[in-house]
Motif scaffolding. Structure first.
Motif, PDB file in Angstrom:
ATOM      1  N   PRO A   1       0.819  -1.209   0.000  1.00 49.54           N
ATOM      2  CA  PRO A   1       0.000   0.000   0.000  1.00 49.54           C
ATOM      3  C   PRO A   1       0.856   1.263   0.000  1.00 49.54           C
ATOM      4  CG  PRO A   1      -0.003  -1.012   2.167  1.00 49.54           C
ATOM      5  CD  PRO A   1       0.701  -1.969   1.242  1.00 49.54           C
ATOM      6  N   THR A   2       0.233   2.363  -0.383  1.00 49.65           N
ATOM      7  CA  THR A   2       0.902   3.666  -0.411  1.00 49.65           C
ATOM      8  C   THR A   2       0.583   4.420   0.868  1.00 49.65           C
ATOM      9  OG1 THR A   2       0.724   3.735  -2.816  1.00 49.65           O
ATOM     10  CG2 THR A   2       1.157   5.809  -1.689  1.00 49.65           C
ATOM     11  N   LEU A   3       1.606   4.947   1.512  1.00 48.86           N
ATOM     12  CA  LEU A   3       1.414   5.724   2.732  1.00 48.86           C
ATOM     13  C   LEU A   3       0.806   7.083   2.394  1.00 48.86           C
ATOM     14  CD1 LEU A   3       4.708   4.964   4.682  1.00 48.86           C
ATOM     15  CD2 LEU A   3       2.448   4.055   5.129  1.00 48.86           C
ATOM     16  N   ILE A   4      -0.213   7.476   3.158  1.00 46.50           N
ATOM     17  CA  ILE A   4      -0.912   8.749   2.957  1.00 46.50           C
ATOM     18  C   ILE A   4      -0.840   9.525   4.261  1.00 46.50           C
ATOM     19  CG2 ILE A   4      -3.088   9.842   2.303  1.00 46.50           C
ATOM     20  CD1 ILE A   4      -3.832   7.232   0.884  1.00 46.50           C
ATOM     21  N   PHE A   5      -0.513  10.824   4.176  1.00 46.64           N
ATOM     22  CA  PHE A   5      -0.411  11.674   5.359  1.00 46.64           C
ATOM     23  C   PHE A   5      -1.759  12.332   5.613  1.00 46.64           C
ATOM     24  CE2 PHE A   5       3.810  11.571   3.423  1.00 46.64           C
ATOM     25  CZ  PHE A   5       4.541  11.058   4.476  1.00 46.64           C
TER      26      PHE A   5
ATOM     27  N   HIS B   1       4.508  15.489  15.642  1.00 46.29           N
ATOM     28  CA  HIS B   1       3.993  14.187  15.262  1.00 46.29           C
ATOM     29  C   HIS B   1       3.258  14.295  13.935  1.00 46.29           C
ATOM     30  CE1 HIS B   1       0.600  16.064  17.417  1.00 46.29           C
ATOM     31  NE2 HIS B   1      -0.171  15.333  16.625  1.00 46.29           N
ATOM     32  N   ALA B   2       3.060  13.126  13.335  1.00 53.78           N
ATOM     33  CA  ALA B   2       2.362  13.041  12.048  1.00 53.78           C
ATOM     34  C   ALA B   2       1.552  11.753  12.019  1.00 53.78           C
ATOM     35  CB  ALA B   2       3.344  13.082  10.881  1.00 53.78           C
ATOM     36  N   GLU B   3       0.366  11.828  11.448  1.00 54.94           N
ATOM     37  CA  GLU B   3      -0.517  10.665  11.346  1.00 54.94           C
ATOM     38  C   GLU B   3      -0.513  10.152   9.910  1.00 54.94           C
ATOM     39  OE1 GLU B   3      -5.136   9.292  12.210  1.00 54.94           O
ATOM     40  OE2 GLU B   3      -4.516  11.375  12.477  1.00 54.94           O
ATOM     41  N   LEU B   4      -0.271   8.848   9.759  1.00 52.68           N
ATOM     42  CA  LEU B   4      -0.234   8.201   8.457  1.00 52.68           C
ATOM     43  C   LEU B   4      -1.291   7.110   8.411  1.00 52.68           C
ATOM     44  CD1 LEU B   4       2.851   9.165   9.098  1.00 52.68           C
ATOM     45  CD2 LEU B   4       3.425   7.739   7.159  1.00 52.68           C
TER      46      LEU B   4
ATOM     47  N   GLN C   1      -3.638  -4.470  12.431  1.00 52.71           N
ATOM     48  CA  GLN C   1      -4.022  -4.909  11.095  1.00 52.71           C
ATOM     49  C   GLN C   1      -5.372  -4.332  10.675  1.00 52.71           C
ATOM     50  OE1 GLN C   1      -3.733  -9.153  10.742  1.00 52.71           O
ATOM     51  NE2 GLN C   1      -1.916  -9.258  12.018  1.00 52.71           N
ATOM     52  N   LYS C   2      -6.244  -4.049  11.630  1.00 50.64           N
ATOM     53  CA  LYS C   2      -7.572  -3.562  11.276  1.00 50.64           C
ATOM     54  C   LYS C   2      -7.598  -2.042  11.123  1.00 50.64           C
ATOM     55  CE  LYS C   2      -9.956  -7.410  13.553  1.00 50.64           C
ATOM     56  NZ  LYS C   2     -10.961  -7.788  14.569  1.00 50.64           N
ATOM     57  N   LYS C   3      -6.866  -1.309  11.983  1.00 54.64           N
ATOM     58  CA  LYS C   3      -6.926   0.153  11.923  1.00 54.64           C
ATOM     59  C   LYS C   3      -6.176   0.707  10.725  1.00 54.64           C
ATOM     60  CE  LYS C   3      -7.472   0.866  16.905  1.00 54.64           C
ATOM     61  NZ  LYS C   3      -6.904   1.499  18.114  1.00 54.64           N
ATOM     62  N   ARG C   4      -5.023   0.152  10.408  1.00 52.07           N
ATOM     63  CA  ARG C   4      -4.200   0.588   9.290  1.00 52.07           C
ATOM     64  C   ARG C   4      -3.869   2.081   9.403  1.00 52.07           C
ATOM     65  NH1 ARG C   4      -8.220  -1.995   6.802  1.00 52.07           N
ATOM     66  NH2 ARG C   4      -8.872  -0.127   5.688  1.00 52.07           N
ATOM     67  N   ARG C   5      -3.388   2.464  10.559  1.00 58.09           N
ATOM     68  CA  ARG C   5      -2.944   3.835  10.777  1.00 58.09           C
ATOM     69  C   ARG C   5      -1.908   3.841  11.892  1.00 58.09           C
ATOM     70  NH1 ARG C   5      -4.928   6.042  15.408  1.00 58.09           N
ATOM     71  NH2 ARG C   5      -4.343   8.124  14.698  1.00 58.09           N
ATOM     72  N   VAL C   6      -0.984   4.797  11.809  1.00 55.16           N
ATOM     73  CA  VAL C   6       0.023   4.976  12.846  1.00 55.16           C
ATOM     74  C   VAL C   6       0.234   6.463  13.047  1.00 55.16           C
ATOM     75  CG1 VAL C   6       1.236   2.812  12.393  1.00 55.16           C
ATOM     76  CG2 VAL C   6       1.932   4.880  11.183  1.00 55.16           C
ATOM     77  N   VAL C   7       0.812   6.808  14.199  1.00 54.21           N
ATOM     78  CA  VAL C   7       1.183   8.188  14.514  1.00 54.21           C
ATOM     79  C   VAL C   7       2.669   8.196  14.808  1.00 54.21           C
ATOM     80  CG1 VAL C   7       0.833  10.142  16.045  1.00 54.21           C
ATOM     81  CG2 VAL C   7      -1.113   8.725  15.390  1.00 54.21           C
TER      82      VAL C   7
END
Length: 829
Positions: A528-532, A539-542, A578-584
């Motif tokens: 997948p492609t990371l999106i900001f 901090h930044a949320e991806l 695996q379900k949220k597919r987001r990180v900070v």
């Protein structure tokens, strides 16, 4: 030296010419001989070297002879005839296939070759084996015979092929010598007769012996390899039978033979039984039709044949021919699986029904149609679906308990099969189920069934998951005693499959146990492609989208984000849900440039996504406010806590909850008069401040207040100065004493109404203290050593009692004590 060179040249010439006798010397010097130039490997051999008298190397010289075999010295000795100067060499075991024996004449340390010869080792030939002959009818007609020579003899071996044939009353014999190393021969048509016997054998000869093979009686036509035959026609004869017309090739049509072996290979086309090929062997005459039965009805078959005669070789396969057997009504049964998908309306169900042929089912035709219908009470029928596929969906009324399935072809219809409508209930399902890869195209399903005596079986269902379209459902009907099953129909590697296992209880089914499985996994086809989503200064949320189902190639186990600052280069890793597919990404440096990529892992491997670059934001005014306000609030709270703690350690704390006064346990144990304090001050001593630890607020009614005022006047008449209590300077007449220090005097304030809303001046009931009451009109301020308590809300005088004062004061000195409602406030040091 010239003689030495000439001797070497002579030896070399003798080797090249292959002369095994003594080497003739251009200058008579020596002669080397042996009786066995060809030696059986492993046996012994001897050779002699005769030195001539006129040899210039030895004439008048003291010399000795040495022998060399392949440049290695061997044992040699002088013969009994010393005058002839003949020297003999003895080889104990000759193990080389080829050896060069040399005779050297040595003068002291200088040795020269005077003669030599070549000795070859090997074996006698074996009798040729596996002699066979094959006749070829293809023009030109020939006979080819082959044989096996046996083990290698290491010696030149010649083979001679002998033929002996009878023609009328004469016997014709022929011999054909073959070049060395050739083990076959081809004879042209004039050298043999097709239908006459011919005896052949092979003879092998070399320097150590000869051997002859066994004779072979050979009839050329019986060992012929025919050209591929051809199928002329293929047509149905009766039900389940096909008839073939065939012939030999055009060049061999003149041959007429009885008992020709014919092999027929036959298989069905586009049928579930097409993998099973039927092989038929028959003996029949040339040009006779071939018939076979027991075939599938109404099924297209493909056939080919090949032939041979007696011991001959099989011909190549003929051309393929296609024929169809006669159609017949379908026979056998179908396995069915019906389940309720959902309730469309309160009165109707949506039904999904699938079927497949059992082992006994035969379609017996090409154009197959399946009919699903239901029968009403008046025996009328309603068609639910007509299809050529193996499944369909339809609506039925909730009161319908069964539907019927039948299959038809052009020849007729099979007997209908009743299919019950299975209701899904909250019945016991399997307690556990596991799906394991069995091979690249198979899955092994294992489970532990419920311990129920009414369990009648299982239904194992599977389908390939696809995001674009729904795939077909496959199923197995299993017995109740089974605990495992192999799934192989339609299974492909790297594809996801949904496995469902139902329990059957008669006409009801339990809830399914579901699992997702792959027969083989590998790394995803794409990452997948990371999106900001948001970028802040720290901090930044991806986030990223889910990988398409067709490109996962396995079960995704983890997402990992790798990021680092370009200047620092220190890599940090975050693993995402695996379900949220987001990180900070946290703890970023303002305006710093970071690079990141994502790694996706399955059980079969992992793949990295492309790099992305982000720059952290700068600290703006709003962020400064958000940081400054909590910081200032925290600092102010800390200062308040520090100041309050310091003040509380140095000042009196006022308890605002009521407490019943206990004069006996008061912290003020002695009262001191103003005079005693003044006297102590006059003596140069610092007056000790005494604090009143207790005061009471008394609420009185108006009548009680008037009574209290009268009693106060009476109290004042009985009051006197401190000297009246101290006659003769004795302390014994003072109402307070050290021994009675537990009795604590107090001051009482009397209000005409509730003290919280009091507006008129209060009435005081004075204690025995000579200190004037505060807040009275025309009263002077107290002395500097007098303490005033509870100045925040109410106040009363707190007067010390000197140790010189008299005995203790008893409670009878307070006339209003028993008639008032005491509300207590304490003042502690």
């Amino acid at each position: 030296m010239a003689v030495f060179l000439i001797s070497i040249l002579v030896v070399m010439l003798s080797h090249i010419n292959g002369d095994n006798t003594a080497v003739p010397s251009l200058l008579p010097c020596a002669e080397v001989e042996t009786q066995t130039p060809h030696v059986l490997l492993g046996s012994s051999a001897t050779a002699s070297c005769h030195i001539r008298e006129n040899c210039p190397l030895t004439k008048g010289q003291e010399f000795h002879v040495k022998w060399y075999l392949n440049n290695l010295p061997i044992l040699g000795n002088l013969s009994s005839n010393h005058s002839s100067q003949t020297y003999v060499a003895f080889i104990r075991s000759f193990t080389d296939a080829q050896g060069y024996l040399e005779c050297h004449v040595c003068l002291e340390y200088d040795c020269q070759v005077v003669g030599g010869l070549q000795i070859r080792g090997g074996y006698p030939p074996e009798a040729p084996q596996n002699l066979s002959c094959l006749t070829n009818f293809t023009l030109p007609e020939t006979v080819t015979c082959l044989w096996s020579p046996g083990h290698d003899t290491h010696l030149p071996t010649n083979y001679t092929f002998h033929t002996k044939r009878k023609h009328l009353s004469s016997v014709e014999m022929s011999a054909y010598t073959m070049p060395s190393g050739v083990h076959s021969i081809t004879l042209l048509r004039p050298s043999f007769y097709l239908f006459s016997k011919m005896e052949v054998y092979v003879e092998a000869v070399n320097a150590l012996g000869q051997a002859t093979s066994q004779s072979l009686l050979y009839v050329p036509v019986e060992s012929a390899k025919f050209d591929p035959p051809k199928i002329l026609q293929m047509k149905p004869n009766t039900y389940g039978c096909l008839k073939f017309s065939w012939s030999l090739s055009k060049d061999q049509e003149w041959i007429y033979l009885r008992g020709l072996n014919v092999e027929l290979h036959l298989h069905a086309i586009n049928s579930e039984h097409s993998a099973k090929e039927k092989v038929i062997l028959k003996k029949l005459n040339v040009h006779k039709d071939l018939e076979t039965c027991g075939l599938l009805h109404g099924t297209e078959h493909q056939a080919r044949i090949r032939i041979k005669y007696k011991q001959g070789r099989w011909s190549d396969w003929s051309n393929s021919a296609v024929g169809t057997t006669l159609e017949k009504a379908p026979t056998g049964r179908l396995d069915t699986w019906l389940k309720i998908l959902e309730e469309e309306t309160p009165n109707y169900y949506i039904i999904d029904m699938a079927w497949k042929p059992s082992k006994q089912f035969r379609a017996n035709g090409k154009n197959i149609l399946y009919f699903v219908f239901m029968v009403h009470q008046d025996t009328s029928k309603s068609k639910l679906c007509i299809t050529s596929k193996d499944h369909c969906s339809f609506y039925i009324n909730k009161h319908v308990q069964r539907v019927y399935l039948t299959v038809k072809n052009d020849a007729g219809a099979a007997r209908p099969k009743a299919v019950p409508v299975l209701q899904t209930r909250a019945l016991g399902s399997v307690s556990s189920m596991s799906v394991l890869p069995y091979s690249d195209r198979a899955l092994l399903v294992q489970w532990e069934g419920p311990a129920s005596p009414v369990l009648t079986g299982y239904v194992l269902e599977w389908r390939q998951l696809s995001a674009n379209s729904s795939s077909l459902v496959s199923f197995h009907l299993l017995d109740a005693n089974q605990s495992s099953a192999l799934v192989s129909d339609g299974i492909e590697p790297y594809k996801p499959y949904e496995i469902l296992l139902y329990t059957k209880y008669g006409k009801e089914i339990g809830s399914p146990h579901t699992d997702l499985a792959y027969s083989k996994q590998k790394a995803p086809s794409t990452a997948p492609t990371l999106i900001f989503r948001e970028i802040w200064h720290s901090h930044a949320e991806l986030f990223w989208n889910e990988i398409p189902l067709e490109q996962r190639n396995g079960i995704v186990r983890s997402y990992r984000i790798f990021y680092w600052e370009e200047q620092d280069g220190k890599v940090k890793v975050i693993e995402s849900d695996q379900k949220k597919r987001r990180v900070v990404l946290r703890d970023l440096k303002p305006q710093a440039v970071y690079r990141a990529f994502i790694m996706v892992r399955t059980d079969g491997g992992s793949i990295n996504g492309s790099f992305v670059t982000l720059q952290a934001g700068s600290v703006d005014a709003f962020s400064i406010i958000l940081i400054a306000i909590p910081s200032c609030v925290g600092i102010i709270l800390c200062l308040i806590i520090i100041i309050s703690s310091s003040w509380l350690t140095k000042h009196t704390w006022l308890k605002i909850w009521p407490k019943v006064p206990d004069p006996a346990n008061s912290s003020i144990r002695k009262w001191k008069s103003d005079k005693s304090l003044q006297d102590s001050n006059k003596n140069g001593q610092e007056p000790v401040l005494q604090f009143l630890s207790h005061f009471s607020l008394v609420d009185l009614l108006e009548k009680e207040l008037e009574t209290a005022s009268d009693k106060t006047e009476n109290w004042r008449r009985y009051s006197s100065t401190e000297e009246d209590y101290l006659p003769g300077g004795s302390q014994s007449s003072y109402p307070f004493s050290e021994e009675g220090s537990n009795a604590v005097p107090y001051a009482t304030l009397v209000f005409s109404g509730p003290y919280r809303s009091q507006s008129s001046p209060p009435v005081y009931l004075r204690s025995d203290s000579t200190q004037p009451l505060l807040q009275e009109e025309n009263l002077q301020s107290p002395s500097q050593y007098v303490n005033v308590c509870a100045q925040r809300v109410f106040f009363s005088t707190c007067q010390d009692v000197s140790e010189e004062q008299g005995e203790g004061l008893f409670f009878e000195g307070f006339p209003l004590l028993n008639s008032v409602d005491i509300k207590d406030f304490s003042c502690e040091t």
